[in-house]
Design an enzyme around this catalytic site. Sequence first.
Site, PDB file in Angstrom:
ATOM      1  N   SER A  53      32.510  39.887  21.607  1.00  0.00           N
ATOM      2  CA  SER A  53      33.171  41.125  22.401  1.00  0.00           C
ATOM      3  C   SER A  53      32.361  42.332  21.423  1.00  0.00           C
ATOM      4  O   SER A  53      32.573  42.536  20.307  1.00  0.00           O
ATOM      5  CB  SER A  53      34.548  41.183  21.986  1.00  0.00           C
ATOM      6  OG  SER A  53      35.037  39.961  22.721  1.00  0.00           O
ATOM      7  N   GLU A  60      34.421  46.421  18.056  1.00  0.00           N
ATOM      8  CA  GLU A  60      34.884  45.228  17.298  1.00  0.00           C
ATOM      9  C   GLU A  60      33.678  44.521  16.217  1.00  0.00           C
ATOM     10  O   GLU A  60      33.741  44.320  15.521  1.00  0.00           O
ATOM     11  CB  GLU A  60      35.344  43.871  18.187  1.00  0.00           C
ATOM     12  CG  GLU A  60      35.697  42.839  17.337  1.00  0.00           C
ATOM     13  CD  GLU A  60      36.234  41.736  18.489  1.00  0.00           C
ATOM     14  OE1 GLU A  60      36.973  42.321  19.030  1.00  0.00           O
ATOM     15  OE2 GLU A  60      36.223  40.476  18.115  1.00  0.00           O
ATOM     16  N   ARG A 113      41.760  41.610  14.691  1.00  0.00           N
ATOM     17  CA  ARG A 113      40.386  41.837  14.394  1.00  0.00           C
ATOM     18  C   ARG A 113      39.989  42.632  13.075  1.00  0.00           C
ATOM     19  O   ARG A 113      39.291  43.489  13.271  1.00  0.00           O
ATOM     20  CB  ARG A 113      39.588  42.164  15.375  1.00  0.00           C
ATOM     21  CG  ARG A 113      39.765  41.399  16.775  1.00  0.00           C
ATOM     22  CD  ARG A 113      39.134  39.846  16.560  1.00  0.00           C
ATOM     23  NE  ARG A 113      39.509  39.164  17.824  1.00  0.00           N
ATOM     24  CZ  ARG A 113      40.597  38.291  17.835  1.00  0.00           C
ATOM     25  NH1 ARG A 113      41.397  38.285  16.755  1.00  0.00           N
ATOM     26  NH2 ARG A 113      40.783  37.841  18.913  1.00  0.00           N
TER      27      ARG A 113
HETATM   28  C1  LIG Z   1      29.303  34.247  21.720  1.00  0.00           C
HETATM   29  C2  LIG Z   1      30.356  34.694  20.900  1.00  0.00           C
HETATM   30  C3  LIG Z   1      31.652  34.678  21.202  1.00  0.00           C
HETATM   31  C4  LIG Z   1      32.338  35.014  20.344  1.00  0.00           C
HETATM   32  N1  LIG Z   1      33.806  34.896  20.293  1.00  0.00           N
HETATM   33  C5  LIG Z   1      34.733  35.357  19.563  1.00  0.00           C
HETATM   34  C6  LIG Z   1      36.206  35.288  19.698  1.00  0.00           C
HETATM   35  O1  LIG Z   1      36.666  34.513  20.714  1.00  0.00           O
HETATM   36  N2  LIG Z   1      36.982  35.649  18.718  1.00  0.00           N
HETATM   37  C7  LIG Z   1      36.792  36.287  18.018  1.00  0.00           C
HETATM   38  O2  LIG Z   1      37.524  36.674  16.969  1.00  0.00           O
HETATM   39  N3  LIG Z   1      35.239  36.566  17.689  1.00  0.00           N
HETATM   40  C8  LIG Z   1      34.356  36.183  18.404  1.00  0.00           C
HETATM   41  N4  LIG Z   1      32.980  36.392  18.212  1.00  0.00           N
HETATM   42  C9  LIG Z   1      32.603  37.165  17.099  1.00  0.00           C
HETATM   43  C10 LIG Z   1      32.388  36.615  15.794  1.00  0.00           C
HETATM   44  O3  LIG Z   1      32.046  35.203  16.132  1.00  0.00           O
HETATM   45  C11 LIG Z   1      33.489  36.450  14.837  1.00  0.00           C
HETATM   46  O4  LIG Z   1      33.858  37.684  14.500  1.00  0.00           O
HETATM   47  C12 LIG Z   1      33.200  35.717  13.623  1.00  0.00           C
HETATM   48  O5  LIG Z   1      34.528  35.431  12.895  1.00  0.00           O
HETATM   49  C13 LIG Z   1      32.168  36.490  12.740  1.00  0.00           C
HETATM   50  O6  LIG Z   1      31.968  35.616  11.683  1.00  0.00           O
HETATM   51  P1  LIG Z   1      30.611  35.516  10.812  1.00  0.00           P
HETATM   52  O7  LIG Z   1      30.361  34.724   9.945  1.00  0.00           O
HETATM   53  O8  LIG Z   1      29.596  35.363  11.888  1.00  0.00           O
HETATM   54  O9  LIG Z   1      30.395  37.038  10.442  1.00  0.00           O
HETATM   55  P2  LIG Z   1      29.153  38.040  10.339  1.00  0.00           P
HETATM   56  O10 LIG Z   1      29.118  38.446  11.750  1.00  0.00           O
HETATM   57  O11 LIG Z   1      28.005  37.430   9.754  1.00  0.00           O
HETATM   58  O12 LIG Z   1      29.897  39.139   9.734  1.00  0.00           O
HETATM   59  C14 LIG Z   1      31.068  40.027  10.253  1.00  0.00           C
HETATM   60  C15 LIG Z   1      31.869  40.852   9.205  1.00  0.00           C
HETATM   61  O13 LIG Z   1      32.408  39.743   8.156  1.00  0.00           O
HETATM   62  C16 LIG Z   1      31.823  39.893   6.854  1.00  0.00           C
HETATM   63  N5  LIG Z   1      31.911  38.546   6.099  1.00  0.00           N
HETATM   64  C17 LIG Z   1      31.137  37.483   6.677  1.00  0.00           C
HETATM   65  N6  LIG Z   1      31.307  36.455   5.806  1.00  0.00           N
HETATM   66  C18 LIG Z   1      31.900  37.064   4.849  1.00  0.00           C
HETATM   67  C19 LIG Z   1      32.415  36.411   3.479  1.00  0.00           C
HETATM   68  N7  LIG Z   1      32.315  35.244   3.144  1.00  0.00           N
HETATM   69  N8  LIG Z   1      33.063  37.120   2.742  1.00  0.00           N
HETATM   70  C20 LIG Z   1      33.312  38.375   3.135  1.00  0.00           C
HETATM   71  N9  LIG Z   1      33.106  39.185   4.297  1.00  0.00           N
HETATM   72  C21 LIG Z   1      32.347  38.278   5.139  1.00  0.00           C
HETATM   73  C22 LIG Z   1      30.354  40.455   6.942  1.00  0.00           C
HETATM   74  O14 LIG Z   1      30.013  41.313   5.886  1.00  0.00           O
HETATM   75  C23 LIG Z   1      30.828  41.502   8.208  1.00  0.00           C
HETATM   76  O15 LIG Z   1      31.595  42.661   7.741  1.00  0.00           O
HETATM   77  C24 LIG Z   1      32.196  35.844  19.045  1.00  0.00           C
HETATM   78  C25 LIG Z   1      30.689  36.045  18.882  1.00  0.00           C
HETATM   79  C26 LIG Z   1      29.786  35.373  19.762  1.00  0.00           C
HETATM   80  C27 LIG Z   1      28.582  35.541  19.430  1.00  0.00           C
END
Ligand SMILES: Cc1cc2nc3c(=O)[nH]c(=O)nc-3n(C[C@H](O)[C@H](O)[C@H](O)COP(=O)(O)OP(=O)(O)OC[C@H]3O[C@@H](n4cnc5c(N)ncnc54)[C@H](O)[C@@H]3O)c2cc1C
Length: 294
Positions: free
Chosen positions: A209, A280, A160
């Site tokens: 998480s 996380e 992560r």
């Molecule tokens: C119901 C649920 C279940 C989940 N299950 C999991 C799981 O099983 N495993 C897991 O790893 N995660 C899980 N997550 C967490 C989340 O979905 C992941 O961490 C996901 O990868 C975040 O992606 P995002 O695009 O929504 O990023 P955001 O939440 O929008 O941003 C997270 C971080 O990434 C950065 N970021 C986003 N896009 C970019 C980009 N293009 N370039 C550079 N930085 C960027 C943001 O600035 C921030 O620092 C879950 C979340 C939810 C709500």
Amino acid sequence: MNIEERVRLSRYTTLGTGGPARAFARPETLAELRDALGFAREQELDVVVVGLGSNLLVADDGFEGLVLKLGGELARAEVRDDLLVAGGGAPNAVALHRARAAGLGGFEFACAIPGTAGGGVRMNAGAYGGDWSSILERALVVDADDAGWRARDELGLSYRRSGLRPGEVVAEVEFRLTPRPVAEIKTLVADLQARRKAAQPTNKRTYGSVFKNPDHELTAGRMLEACGLRGHRIGGAQISPRHANFIENADGARSEDALALMAEARRRAWEQYGVDLEHEVVFLGDLELPQFEK
Ligand SMILES: Cc1cc2nc3c(=O)[nH]c(=O)nc-3n(C[C@H](O)[C@H](O)[C@H](O)COP(=O)(O)OP(=O)(O)OC[C@H]3O[C@@H](n4cnc5c(N)ncnc54)[C@H](O)[C@@H]3O)c2cc1C
């Protein structure tokens, strides 16, 4: 490039909390992305990308910088031979759909992760034994000065975590997948989704998480459950009655409610297990967990 002001970020987070961004832009091409980054440099603003906001806790008083939401070309996904090519803003669901349609396997684990390709790089997102580092070939990383491809080994991916620096934007990601019958992919995805539904709150507003799993025989969820925290509520936020490593927006939560729950969870894990839980979820804006006495 159109720059909007004071856009409320609660619309862009899965928890549904968070105040406004000082500046907000939706670049749809690499050129627009570079423009927006140039603007931020001129104005001396920090830059942050919001993917699907599925791992973000944004301060109630917002973020005094530029927030980017990638769209258009930067949010598309397509298959080229055995490569899945996804814009940094492409939702995982869209990328998985393209891979499945092309009969390419390896991305199925991402059906459980409601984020984007770029957010997945930043977090090295993973589930069910797979993560970005296991399939990622390279990523196009852009900042105000430069745009360049980085191979998997140059991205500093671990549990992560990535080595991306503040202000660096993932504009495109290439995943190397392997041919697999479409029916097999569908069955595996259905199985993983059913497992997810049985174990976690899937129909609530959460940010996934809350804490990373500690180096301990108990996962963060089991530890917080044993601390009696299931269903514990502060303001409009509550620790999920279903899974103690999730915080739900139960009713009009504010980010400060979620933060207070996190502080309480850390304090109890420390008192009962001597474990200092590391969060996380990514904080955006002026947010800090209060220190507790060790
Ligand atoms: C119901 C649920 C279940 C989940 N299950 C999991 C799981 O099983 N495993 C897991 O790893 N995660 C899980 N997550 C967490 C989340 O979905 C992941 O961490 C996901 O990868 C975040 O992606 P995002 O695009 O929504 O990023 P955001 O939440 O929008 O941003 C997270 C971080 O990434 C950065 N970021 C986003 N896009 C970019 C980009 N293009 N370039 C550079 N930085 C960027 C943001 O600035 C921030 O620092 C879950 C979340 C939810 C709500």
